[in-house]
Design an enzyme around this catalytic site. Sequence first.
Site, short mmCIF file in Angstrom:
data_model
loop_
_atom_site.label_atom_id
_atom_site.label_comp_id
_atom_site.label_asym_id
_atom_site.label_seq_id
_atom_site.Cartn_x
_atom_site.Cartn_y
_atom_site.Cartn_z
CB CYS A 12 -0.92 -0.01 1.22
SG CYS A 12 -1.99 1.43 1.29
CB CYS A 61 -0.74 2.60 3.97
SG CYS A 61 -2.19 1.89 3.20
CG ASP A 62 3.15 1.33 4.37
OD1 ASP A 62 2.59 1.75 5.39
OD2 ASP A 62 3.06 0.16 3.97
#
Length: 305
Positions: free
Chosen positions: A131, A134-135
């Site tokens: 992701c 997300c990261d």
Amino acid sequence: MKDIIIIGGGVAGLTAGMYAKRGGMDTLLFEKMFVGGQAATTYSIENYPGFVDPISGPDFAMKLESHARKFGLEILYDEVKEIVVDDKIKKVITEDKEYETKTIILAMGASPKMLGLDKEERFRGRGVSYCATCDGAFYKDKVTAVVGGGDTATEDALFLAQYASKVYLIHRRDQLRASKILQDRVLAHPKIEVLWDTVVESIIGEEQVEGISIKNLKTNTVSQLELDGFFIAIGIKPNNQLAVGKVDMTDDGFVIADETMATNVPGVFAVGDLRYKPVWQLVTAAADGAVGTLSAQRYIMENFE
Ligand code: NAP
């Protein structure tokens, strides 16, 4: 007894819920984690009709949820453990409760596929990610790579390029699968380098990702890339665990449903990324949700009233 129980609160499930409540159906939606599904982990959505300006995935998910709740949709944050679909009255079972319902709409969605490399699982969260949204921010001024050639991989590469000093896009063929607009952006981006005809053979590192070993399939040359972050975006696998053995599926586990979203089991419908179909997109997920609910409603009229 409920009219409709929807399992999964992604775009398809929330749309199904909105339609169901607006249509006066006694409905419950189960979500085990967070609403919005994969859309909620998307950085920017620019191809949903009506949203002329791009909207972030989390904002989009919140809007869908408020829209469904506006019509009174009840969302239970609980994990469904089992469904029983053999009889006319179906059962949806959680850890501590059993619910009866006339119909079930399966909307569990899909998750990113794994490459299957040694250390892939162990280094998840230590350099391996599925992701970018997300990261990605952890990789400011760092070197990253994305594997894959589809819409997700190209979007991820573009997202990472906002932070990282360098992004390799590693693709096994000499042509990207992604839509033309994303291909053009990737190919024009000064920080993104596409490694064509290339596969990843292994992840290098003791405690975290330090690099990867790659092989060029045309020349058979093996080389190493030093990396801080390694992002995998090679497609999706259906979250079908609840439905295995209950409804018909394709060989790779997508639920088979017709154009009314009906599965082979009367009263059980499947919508969104869980369903086998030619195009997995937000707009088709929403369309599935609407069709699934209207079909469930018709099924109830024909079989219960
Ligand atoms: P996808 O379209 O299935 O693409 C997967 C990519 O990964 C392909 O390029 C494939 O290579 C490559 N791949 C698959 N297995 C591999 C392996 N074992 N090793 C190396 N490479 C591998 O998956 P996706 O990009 O996640 O997209 C899934 C669906 O969501 C698609 O329908 C997509 O259009 C949609 N989506 C849409 C948007 C958008 O509209 N903005 C954004 C994201 C996703 P090959 O090309 O050689 O098969």
